[in-house]
Design a protein around this motif. Structure first.
Motif, PDB file in Angstrom:
ATOM      1  N   ILE A  46      -1.277 -15.637 -43.605  1.00  0.00           N
ATOM      2  CA  ILE A  46      -2.049 -15.986 -45.523  1.00  0.00           C
ATOM      3  C   ILE A  46      -1.183 -14.760 -46.207  1.00  0.00           C
ATOM      4  CG2 ILE A  46      -2.871 -14.655 -47.286  1.00  0.00           C
ATOM      5  CD1 ILE A  46      -5.176 -15.016 -45.141  1.00  0.00           C
ATOM      6  N   GLY A  47       0.270 -13.836 -45.543  1.00  0.00           N
ATOM      7  CA  GLY A  47       0.859 -13.265 -45.882  1.00  0.00           C
ATOM      8  C   GLY A  47       2.423 -14.250 -45.539  1.00  0.00           C
ATOM      9  N   VAL A  48       2.723 -15.003 -45.082  1.00  0.00           N
ATOM     10  CA  VAL A  48       3.658 -16.009 -45.507  1.00  0.00           C
ATOM     11  C   VAL A  48       3.313 -16.802 -46.979  1.00  0.00           C
ATOM     12  CG1 VAL A  48       4.965 -18.134 -44.375  1.00  0.00           C
ATOM     13  CG2 VAL A  48       3.976 -16.192 -42.887  1.00  0.00           C
ATOM     14  N   ALA A  49       1.516 -16.986 -47.139  1.00  0.00           N
ATOM     15  CA  ALA A  49       1.841 -17.820 -48.329  1.00  0.00           C
ATOM     16  C   ALA A  49       2.284 -16.900 -49.351  1.00  0.00           C
ATOM     17  CB  ALA A  49       0.387 -18.949 -48.219  1.00  0.00           C
ATOM     18  N   MET A  50       1.666 -15.739 -49.551  1.00  0.00           N
ATOM     19  CA  MET A  50       2.128 -15.044 -50.553  1.00  0.00           C
ATOM     20  C   MET A  50       3.271 -14.912 -50.536  1.00  0.00           C
ATOM     21  SD  MET A  50      -0.806 -11.824 -49.524  1.00  0.00           S
ATOM     22  CE  MET A  50       0.163 -10.973 -50.741  1.00  0.00           C
ATOM     23  N   ARG A  51       3.945 -15.062 -49.793  1.00  0.00           N
ATOM     24  CA  ARG A  51       5.351 -15.106 -49.720  1.00  0.00           C
ATOM     25  C   ARG A  51       6.363 -16.692 -50.837  1.00  0.00           C
ATOM     26  NH1 ARG A  51       9.864 -14.833 -51.557  1.00  0.00           N
ATOM     27  NH2 ARG A  51      12.301 -14.016 -50.744  1.00  0.00           N
ATOM     28  N   LEU A  52       5.655 -17.417 -50.661  1.00  0.00           N
ATOM     29  CA  LEU A  52       6.407 -18.806 -50.785  1.00  0.00           C
ATOM     30  C   LEU A  52       5.090 -19.435 -51.434  1.00  0.00           C
ATOM     31  CD1 LEU A  52       6.045 -20.396 -46.743  1.00  0.00           C
ATOM     32  CD2 LEU A  52       8.029 -19.586 -48.157  1.00  0.00           C
ATOM     33  N   MET A  53       4.459 -18.790 -52.394  1.00  0.00           N
ATOM     34  CA  MET A  53       3.346 -19.216 -52.863  1.00  0.00           C
ATOM     35  C   MET A  53       4.108 -19.237 -53.964  1.00  0.00           C
ATOM     36  SD  MET A  53       0.051 -20.802 -53.477  1.00  0.00           S
ATOM     37  CE  MET A  53      -0.258 -19.820 -52.389  1.00  0.00           C
ATOM     38  N   ASP A  54       5.021 -18.774 -54.851  1.00  0.00           N
ATOM     39  CA  ASP A  54       6.195 -18.508 -55.892  1.00  0.00           C
ATOM     40  C   ASP A  54       7.412 -18.659 -56.266  1.00  0.00           C
ATOM     41  OD1 ASP A  54       3.554 -17.887 -57.893  1.00  0.00           O
ATOM     42  OD2 ASP A  54       3.945 -16.092 -56.801  1.00  0.00           O
ATOM     43  N   ILE A  55       7.460 -19.431 -54.532  1.00  0.00           N
ATOM     44  CA  ILE A  55       9.134 -19.774 -54.282  1.00  0.00           C
ATOM     45  C   ILE A  55       9.112 -21.734 -53.857  1.00  0.00           C
ATOM     46  CG2 ILE A  55      10.655 -19.694 -53.164  1.00  0.00           C
ATOM     47  CD1 ILE A  55      10.494 -16.916 -52.061  1.00  0.00           C
ATOM     48  N   SER A  56       7.627 -21.986 -52.342  1.00  0.00           N
ATOM     49  CA  SER A  56       7.950 -23.294 -52.529  1.00  0.00           C
ATOM     50  C   SER A  56       7.563 -23.523 -53.378  1.00  0.00           C
ATOM     51  CB  SER A  56       7.697 -23.353 -51.578  1.00  0.00           C
ATOM     52  OG  SER A  56       8.230 -22.987 -50.000  1.00  0.00           O
ATOM     53  N   GLY A  57       5.938 -23.277 -54.323  1.00  0.00           N
ATOM     54  CA  GLY A  57       5.402 -23.367 -54.990  1.00  0.00           C
ATOM     55  C   GLY A  57       3.722 -24.463 -54.583  1.00  0.00           C
ATOM     56  N   ARG A  58       2.927 -24.714 -54.921  1.00  0.00           N
ATOM     57  CA  ARG A  58       1.220 -24.818 -55.316  1.00  0.00           C
ATOM     58  C   ARG A  58       1.448 -26.247 -53.996  1.00  0.00           C
ATOM     59  NH1 ARG A  58       2.088 -20.002 -57.680  1.00  0.00           N
ATOM     60  NH2 ARG A  58       1.504 -19.890 -59.615  1.00  0.00           N
ATOM     61  N   ARG A  59       2.475 -26.925 -55.199  1.00  0.00           N
ATOM     62  CA  ARG A  59       1.685 -28.360 -54.719  1.00  0.00           C
ATOM     63  C   ARG A  59       2.224 -29.133 -53.411  1.00  0.00           C
ATOM     64  NH1 ARG A  59       1.344 -33.657 -56.369  1.00  0.00           N
ATOM     65  NH2 ARG A  59       3.194 -34.784 -55.512  1.00  0.00           N
ATOM     66  N   ARG A  60       3.442 -28.362 -52.849  1.00  0.00           N
ATOM     67  CA  ARG A  60       4.947 -28.656 -52.298  1.00  0.00           C
ATOM     68  C   ARG A  60       3.722 -27.970 -51.089  1.00  0.00           C
ATOM     69  NH1 ARG A  60      10.512 -27.250 -51.360  1.00  0.00           N
ATOM     70  NH2 ARG A  60      10.484 -29.083 -52.998  1.00  0.00           N
ATOM     71  N   LEU A  61       3.402 -26.883 -50.498  1.00  0.00           N
ATOM     72  CA  LEU A  61       2.598 -25.682 -49.654  1.00  0.00           C
ATOM     73  C   LEU A  61       1.168 -27.180 -49.387  1.00  0.00           C
ATOM     74  CD1 LEU A  61       2.083 -22.392 -50.623  1.00  0.00           C
ATOM     75  CD2 LEU A  61       3.206 -23.212 -48.326  1.00  0.00           C
ATOM     76  N   LEU A  62       0.709 -27.458 -50.248  1.00  0.00           N
ATOM     77  CA  LEU A  62      -1.068 -28.482 -49.658  1.00  0.00           C
ATOM     78  C   LEU A  62      -0.065 -29.295 -49.070  1.00  0.00           C
ATOM     79  CD1 LEU A  62      -2.652 -28.226 -53.186  1.00  0.00           C
ATOM     80  CD2 LEU A  62      -3.662 -27.656 -51.119  1.00  0.00           C
ATOM     81  N   LEU A  63       1.012 -29.863 -49.928  1.00  0.00           N
ATOM     82  CA  LEU A  63       1.337 -31.915 -48.695  1.00  0.00           C
ATOM     83  C   LEU A  63       1.667 -30.953 -47.674  1.00  0.00           C
ATOM     84  CD1 LEU A  63       2.911 -33.077 -51.363  1.00  0.00           C
ATOM     85  CD2 LEU A  63       1.333 -33.344 -50.694  1.00  0.00           C
ATOM     86  N   VAL A  64       2.438 -29.876 -47.384  1.00  0.00           N
ATOM     87  CA  VAL A  64       3.017 -29.483 -45.626  1.00  0.00           C
ATOM     88  C   VAL A  64       1.673 -29.583 -45.112  1.00  0.00           C
ATOM     89  CG1 VAL A  64       4.561 -27.935 -43.988  1.00  0.00           C
ATOM     90  CG2 VAL A  64       5.411 -28.783 -46.539  1.00  0.00           C
ATOM     91  N   THR A  65       1.281 -27.997 -45.034  1.00  0.00           N
ATOM     92  CA  THR A  65       0.097 -27.874 -44.313  1.00  0.00           C
ATOM     93  C   THR A  65      -1.090 -28.578 -44.478  1.00  0.00           C
ATOM     94  OG1 THR A  65      -1.421 -27.021 -45.994  1.00  0.00           O
ATOM     95  CG2 THR A  65       0.176 -26.201 -45.005  1.00  0.00           C
ATOM     96  N   ILE A  66      -1.548 -30.039 -44.686  1.00  0.00           N
ATOM     97  CA  ILE A  66      -2.896 -30.663 -44.813  1.00  0.00           C
ATOM     98  C   ILE A  66      -2.496 -31.206 -43.838  1.00  0.00           C
ATOM     99  CG2 ILE A  66      -3.960 -32.793 -46.245  1.00  0.00           C
ATOM    100  CD1 ILE A  66      -4.100 -30.936 -48.746  1.00  0.00           C
ATOM    101  N   PRO A  67      -1.078 -31.844 -43.312  1.00  0.00           N
ATOM    102  CA  PRO A  67      -1.197 -32.686 -42.675  1.00  0.00           C
ATOM    103  C   PRO A  67      -1.921 -32.397 -41.039  1.00  0.00           C
ATOM    104  CG  PRO A  67       1.087 -33.605 -44.204  1.00  0.00           C
ATOM    105  CD  PRO A  67      -0.912 -32.343 -44.753  1.00  0.00           C
ATOM    106  N   VAL A  68      -1.305 -31.002 -41.155  1.00  0.00           N
ATOM    107  CA  VAL A  68      -1.261 -30.099 -40.315  1.00  0.00           C
ATOM    108  C   VAL A  68      -2.888 -30.307 -39.729  1.00  0.00           C
ATOM    109  CG1 VAL A  68      -1.135 -27.967 -39.040  1.00  0.00           C
ATOM    110  CG2 VAL A  68       0.455 -28.577 -40.362  1.00  0.00           C
ATOM    111  N   LEU A  69      -3.581 -29.786 -40.983  1.00  0.00           N
ATOM    112  CA  LEU A  69      -4.652 -29.650 -40.461  1.00  0.00           C
ATOM    113  C   LEU A  69      -5.343 -31.079 -40.366  1.00  0.00           C
ATOM    114  CD1 LEU A  69      -6.202 -28.232 -44.676  1.00  0.00           C
ATOM    115  CD2 LEU A  69      -5.675 -27.064 -41.982  1.00  0.00           C
ATOM    116  N   ILE A  70      -5.289 -32.193 -40.717  1.00  0.00           N
ATOM    117  CA  ILE A  70      -5.431 -33.392 -39.961  1.00  0.00           C
ATOM    118  C   ILE A  70      -5.108 -33.664 -38.213  1.00  0.00           C
ATOM    119  CG2 ILE A  70      -4.747 -36.044 -39.976  1.00  0.00           C
ATOM    120  CD1 ILE A  70      -4.324 -35.472 -43.143  1.00  0.00           C
ATOM    121  N   VAL A  71      -4.455 -33.777 -38.188  1.00  0.00           N
ATOM    122  CA  VAL A  71      -3.586 -33.372 -36.834  1.00  0.00           C
ATOM    123  C   VAL A  71      -4.702 -32.798 -35.810  1.00  0.00           C
ATOM    124  CG1 VAL A  71      -1.811 -32.650 -34.953  1.00  0.00           C
ATOM    125  CG2 VAL A  71      -1.304 -33.665 -37.239  1.00  0.00           C
TER     126      VAL A  71
END
Length: 737
Positions: free
Chosen positions: A577-602
Motif C-alpha cells: 500500500i505504501g508503494v501504491a500511495m507513492r504511485l497513485m498521483d504519479i502513474s495514476g489510478r487507471r494505470r495501476l488498475l490495468l497493471v494489477t488486475i491481471p496479477v489478480l487473475i493469474v
C-alpha cells in the motif's frame, strides 16, 4: 500541505477501526461458533450483520451529509463504534451480539462512505490520491494489529471472543476525541452552504497560507451542476499595454481575468477544434480504433498525455503565473472578497444587507473588483467596443507592480473568466461572463511552434503559452440571475442558491448519470472479485488449504497457525500500500488498475489449478498461501482503494454525498452477497469453484476499466466533474451519429 495530511490521518482512524473489526470477527467467529453452537446460516448472519447495518445507514448517509455536513457524520461514526464495542463485549446471546454487530455496521458504513469524500474535499489535488489511499493503509494496519491480538489470545487456554470484540472500544475512544476536537468541516461543504468566512479559515489552516482566494473561487464555481461546456484553445500571453498601430489586432483578442485583483492575460482563440478534444494515445474521438471505448476515457487521456509521468507536484500552467504576467500593484490587491462589509467598493457591489455580520448576507464577486469605471463599462459595454479593449485608465494594465504569486488550482489548471458579447434581438449588444478552466499546453514563442499553430499569429514579444480550455457558465451567475445581479460572476452569494436538501433532479443530468455508471460499476465489480469475502474468512480458507502443515513444527494448533498466517499476510500488505500511495498521483489510478488486475487473475487461476490437481499436502499449502498473499498485496495496491477514490472525485459538490452513497450502497449489497454466500459456496463448490468465479469477475473488471474508467490524477474535483459533463455529451453525439 501538512495540515491537509494531518487531517486525513485523523479521519482515517475510522477505516483503522473497520480493518480491526474485519480481522477480529474473522478470528472470533471460530470461537463464537463453538461457544454458541451456531449453524452455518446463523454464522453467516453474525458476520454479515455489520454489512446489513452499513448498507442501511449508507442509504441515507450521503443525503444527510450533504445537509448537515461531513464532520457531524464522522462524529456519529466514532460514537457508534464505541457503543457497539461495549454491546459486543457484554453480549450474553446471539441476539444481543447481532445487535452489537448492527451498530458496528452503522459506524463502518458512515466511515467508509464519508472518509473518502472528506479527504477529497480537503486535500490538494496534487496529493489527493496519496491521501485517499491512507484509508486502505490504516485499514490494513488495523487488520494486522487485530490478527496479532487474536493470535496472542488463541494461545490461551480459554480464549474469550467477547474480549476480542470489546477491545475495539479503546481505539474508538481515540477516534471520538479526534473527530470532535480536531477535524474541521469540509471547506467545499461550507462553501455550498454559503459559509464563506468559515470556509476561508479552514482552507488557510489546511494549506498553511493566508491567501486562498484562488481556491475559494474554485470552490464556488464547483457548485454548478451540468451546463453547456465547450472546449476551446487559446494562445495566452501577458496583458502588456499595446503599442501604437496595434488597434486592429486587438479585435481578435480577449482578456482573461484571474481570481486576484489585477491578474489578467491576453488570449487569442485558436481556430478549429481544441487538441484537448481530439488528441489522445487512443486516437481521435472521431476515428477511434476501439469503438466500444468511452469517449470520456479518451478525453481525459488527452489531458494526461501533456503531464509529465513523474506526476503533478504543483500547478504547472504558468508555474510562476503571477510573476510572469501580473500587471497590477499588489498593494491595492483585494483579498477579502468574502468580508462582511463591502462599503467603499463601489455602489454596484452594495446590497441591502452588505453591512450584516452573517455569511448569509454576503454579496461578493469571485473575480476581483476593479475601479468603479471599469465595473460600469464591464456591465454596460459601450456599443463601439468591448470592455476588454480598455487600457491605460484601468488598474488591470498598470505595470511595475509586485508579483501576485501562484494562483493555479492544481494539476496544471488555472481558473479564469472572460467577458463575452453577442447582439440581441433589439440590435443592442448583450454580454455576460464565462468561466474558464485552462489547462497548460506548451510554451511557444515567435521562434518556436507558435507560427505553426492555425490562427496563432499573435505577436510574441514574450513567451506565450498554448492552453486548452473548458468554457461554461459561472456557477452563481446564471442567465436567470443576470437581470437581478448585473456585475459579475458570483455577485449572488452561495447562500441564495444553496440547495436546501438533496438535489435529486441533478441525478438525471448527463454528466452525473455518466459518473454514476462508472462509480456503481466499479464498486460492484470490486466486491464480486471476492476480496471482502476472502478477508472475513481468511483463517478458514487457509485452514481448509492445509496451512497448519507449514507450522506443525512450531507446535501451533490449526486455529493459531491460520491466525499467524493471516497476520503475516496483512503485514505484507502494508509496504504494498505504501508503494501504491507513492504511485497513485504519479502513474495514476487507471494505470495501476490495468497493471494489477491481471496479477489478480493469474493468482486466482493458480489457486484453482492447485485445488484441482493433486500436488501433495505441503506443495498445496505453499501454493495456496503464496497465491492468497499475492492476491491480497496486489488488491490493496489498486483495486482496494481506487474505487472509493474515484467515487469521491467524479461527482459535483452539491450532490457528492448523495451520489457516493448510491455507489456505497452498491458496494455493501455486493459485500453482503459475497460474505453471506461464501460459507455455503465453500461446502458446495469448494475453493476451486470460488476462486474460479472471482477470476472471471476480475477479467470483466479489467475490460470495464479499460473501456469506461478515466484517469483523474492531479485534476481539481471541479474540473473532473466538468469533464464528465463534456464526455457525456460527446458520448451521446457519438451514439446519434
Amino acid at each position: 500541505m501538512k495540515g491537509a495530511a494531518l487531517v486525513a490521518i485523523a479521519a482515517t482512524i475510522g477505516n483503522f477501526l473497520q480493518g480491526w473489526d474485519n480481522a477480529t470477527i474473522a478470528g472470533a467467529i471460530v470461537y463464537i461458533k463453538k461457544d454458541l453452537a451456531l449453524e452455518t446460516t446463523v454464522e453467516g448472519l453474525v458476520v454479515a450483520m455489520s454489512l446489513i447495518g452499513a448498507t442501511a445507514i449508507t442509504t441515507c448517509s450521503g443525503a444527510i451529509s450533504d445537509w448537515l455536513g461531513r464532520r457531524p457524520m464522522l462524529i456519529a461514526s466514532s460514537i457508534l463504534y464505541f457503543i457497539s464495542s461495549l454491546v459486543m463485549l457484554w453480549s450474553p446471546n446471539v441476539t444481543v451480539l447481532c445487535i452489537g454487530r448492527l451498530l458496528d455496521g452503522f459506524g463502518i458504513g458512515l466511515a467508509v462512505t464519508l472518509v473518502p469524500i472528506y479527504i477529497s474535499e480537503t486535500a490538494p489535488s496534487e496529493i489527493r490520491g496519496l491521501l485517499n489511499t491512507l484509508p486502505q493503509f490504516t485499514g490494513s494496519g488495523g487488520m494486522f494489529l487485530s490478527y496479532c491480538m487474536i493470535f496472542g489470545m488463541s494461545l490461551l487456554d480459554s480464549p474469550s471472543w467477547r474480549l476480542m470484540l470489546g477491545v475495539l472500544s479503546i481505539p474508538s475512544l481515540i477516534y471520538i476525541v479526534f473527530t470532535i476536537f480536531y477535524l474541521p468541516e469540509s471547506p467545499r461543504w461550507l462553501v455550498s452552504k454559503g459559509k464563506m468566512i468559515e470556509a476561508k479559515k479552514v482552507l488557510q489552516q489546511l494549506r498553511g497560507v493566508d491567501d486562498v482566494s484562488g481556491e475559494m473561487a474554485l470552490l464556488v464555481e464547483g457548485l454548478g451542476i451540468g451546463g453547456e461546456t465547450s472546449i476551446e484553445e487559446y494562445i495566452i500571453g501577458p496583458a502588456y499595454e499595446l503599442q501604437d498601430g496595434q488597434e486592429d489586432s486587438e479585435k481578435d483578442r480577449i482578456r482573461l481575468y484571474g481570481p486576484d485583483k489585477g491578474l489578467s492575460w491576453v488570449a487569442k482563440p485558436v481556430e478549429g477544434q481544441s487538441s484537448l478534444g481530439l488528441v489522445s494515445r487512443h486516437g481521435s474521438l472521431a476515428n477511434q480504433s476501439m469503438s466500444l471505448m468511452d469517449p470520456l476515457v479518451t478525453l481525459f487521456g488527452s489531458v494526461h498525455e501533456k503531464l509529465p509521468e513523474t506526476g503533478s507536484t504543483r500547478s504547472m500552467l504558468f508555474p510562476n503565473f503571477g510573476s510572469m504576467y501580473s500587471t497590477a500593484d499588489t498593494r491595492v490587491k483585494h483579498d477579502h472578497w468574502d468580508e462582511e462589509s463591502l462599503q467603499g467598493q463601489g455602489e454596484d457591489y452594495m446590497s441591502d444587507a452588505a453591512d450584516a455580520d452573517s455569511d448569509d448576507n454576503l454579496h461578493s464577486p469571485l473575480i476581483s473588483r476593479q475601479t468603479t469605471s471599469m465595473e460600469k463599462e464591464m456591465v454596460h459595454p459601450a456599443s463601439h467596443g468591448s470592455s476588454l479593449s480598455m487600457r491605460g485608465h484601468s488598474t488591470l494594465v498598470e505595470g511595475g507592480g509586485e508579483t501576485v504569486g501562484n494562483t493555479g488550482i492544481g494539476g496544471g489548471w488555472q481558473l479564469a473568466w472572460k467577458w463575452s458579447e453577442k447582439e440581441g434581438e433589439d440590435g443592442k449588444k448583450e454580454g455576460g461572463f464565462k468561466r474558464i478552466y485552462l489547462h497548460e499546453g506548451v510554451p511557444v514563442s515567435r521562434r518556436g511552434s507558435l507560427v505553426s499553430l492555425p490562427g496563432a499569429d499573435i505577436p510574441a514579444e514574450d513567451e506565450v503559452i498554448q492552453a486548452a480550455a473548458l468554457v461554461s457558465q459561472p456557477a452563481l451567475y446564471s442567465k436567470e440571475l443576470m437581470d437581478k445581479y448585473n456585475v459579475g460572476p458570483a455577485m449572488v452569494h452561495p447562500s441564495e442558491t444553496a440547495s436546501k436538501g438533496p438535489v435529486w433532479a441533478a441525478l438525471l443530468e448527463p454528466g452525473v448519470k455518466h459518473a454514476l455508471i462508472v462509480g456503481v460499476g466499479i464498486q460492484i465489480l470490486q466486491q464480486f472479485s471476492g476480496i471482502n469475502g476472502v478477508l472475513y474468512y481468511t483463517p478458514q480458507i487457509l485452514e481448509e488449504a492445509g496451512v497448519e502443515v507449514l507450522l506443525s513444527n512450531m507446535g501451533l494448533g490449526t486455529e493459531s497457525a491460520s491466525f499467524l498466517i493471516s497476520a503475516f499476510t496483512t503485514l505484507l500488505m502494508l509496504p504494498c500500500i505504501g508503494v501504491a500511495m507513492r504511485l497513485m498521483d504519479i502513474s495514476g489510478r487507471r494505470r495501476l488498475l490495468l497493471v494489477t488486475i491481471p496479477v489478480l487473475i493469474v493468482s486466482l487461476t493458480i489457486l484453482v489449478i492447485g485445488n484441482l490437481v493433486s500436488l501433495g499436502t505441503i506443495v498445496h499449502a505453499v501454493i495456496s498461501t503464496v497465491c492468497v498473499v499475492v492476491y491480497f498485496c496486489c488488491f490493496v495496491m489498486a483495486y482496494g482503494p481506487i474505487p472509493n477514490i474515484l467515487c469521491s472525485e467524479i461527482f459535483p459538490t452539491r450532490v457528492r454525498g448523495l451520489c457516493i452513497a448510491i455507489c456505497a450502497l452498491a458496494f455493501w449489497i455486493g459485500d453482503i452477497i459475497v460474505t453471506y454466500s461464501l460459507p455455503v459456496l465453500l461446502t458446495s463448490i469448494g475453493l476451486a469453484g470460488i476462486f474460479g468465479i472471482f477470476a472471471v469477475v476480475c477479467l470483466v473488471s479489467w475490460i470495464f476499466v479499460f473501456l469506461k474508467v478515466p484517469e483523474t490524477k492531479g485534476m481539481p474535483l471541479e474540473v473532473i466533474t466538468e469533464f464528465f459533463s463534456v464526455g457525456a455529451r460527446q458520448a451521446a453525439e457519438a451514439k446519434s451519429d
